[in-house]
Scaffold this active site. Structure first.
Site, PDB file in Angstrom:
ATOM      1  CG  ASP A  21      22.708  -9.153  -3.422  1.00  0.00           C
ATOM      2  OD1 ASP A  21      23.491 -10.106  -3.630  1.00  0.00           O
ATOM      3  OD2 ASP A  21      21.930  -8.722  -4.277  1.00  0.00           O
ATOM      4  CG  PHE A 103      41.355 -16.255  -4.787  1.00  0.00           C
ATOM      5  CD1 PHE A 103      42.508 -16.201  -5.546  1.00  0.00           C
ATOM      6  CD2 PHE A 103      40.187 -16.667  -5.387  1.00  0.00           C
ATOM      7  CE1 PHE A 103      42.497 -16.537  -6.885  1.00  0.00           C
ATOM      8  CE2 PHE A 103      40.161 -17.003  -6.724  1.00  0.00           C
ATOM      9  CZ  PHE A 103      41.318 -16.935  -7.484  1.00  0.00           C
TER      10      PHE A 103
END
Length: 105
Positions: A21, A103
């Protein structure tokens, strides 16, 4: 991560299980969006839509307050034993997207 799921899968499949995760945690927003990074706009939102939503939310935030980090946790489960590791990459939220995949510096 859900240890219960890993245990169940390992028992059913008969081999070790790996789960992970990760999420983007923005300091000034108390860690938001965190583990919800991939779905804070809903399951069908694109990466570009998520990027734009983050930029909009941060549009009036000063440069020195744009600190963020990506945190990833991975868990390995085998024979009733868990091994869990955590990694972090620190940076800041840019004022606009760069590159082809979001980004990049």
């Amino acid at each position: 991560m859900q240890r219960k799921k890993q245990k169940k899968l390992q028992k059913q499949l008969g081999f070790p299980c790996i789960a992970d995760d990760s999420g983007l945690c923005i300091e000034i927003l108390n860690g938001w969006p965190g583990v919800y990074t991939a779905r804070f706009l809903g399951e069908k939102a694109t990466q570009n839509q998520r990027n734009e939503a983050i930029l909009k939310k941060m549009e009036n935030i000063k440069e020195e307050q744009r600190k963020a980090k990506v945190i990833c946790v991975i868990a390995y489960y085998e024979n009733e034993k868990f091994m869990i590791q955590k990694g972090e990459i620190e940076g800041k939220i840019a004022k606009e997207p760069k590159g082809e995949n979001g980004f990049r510096i």
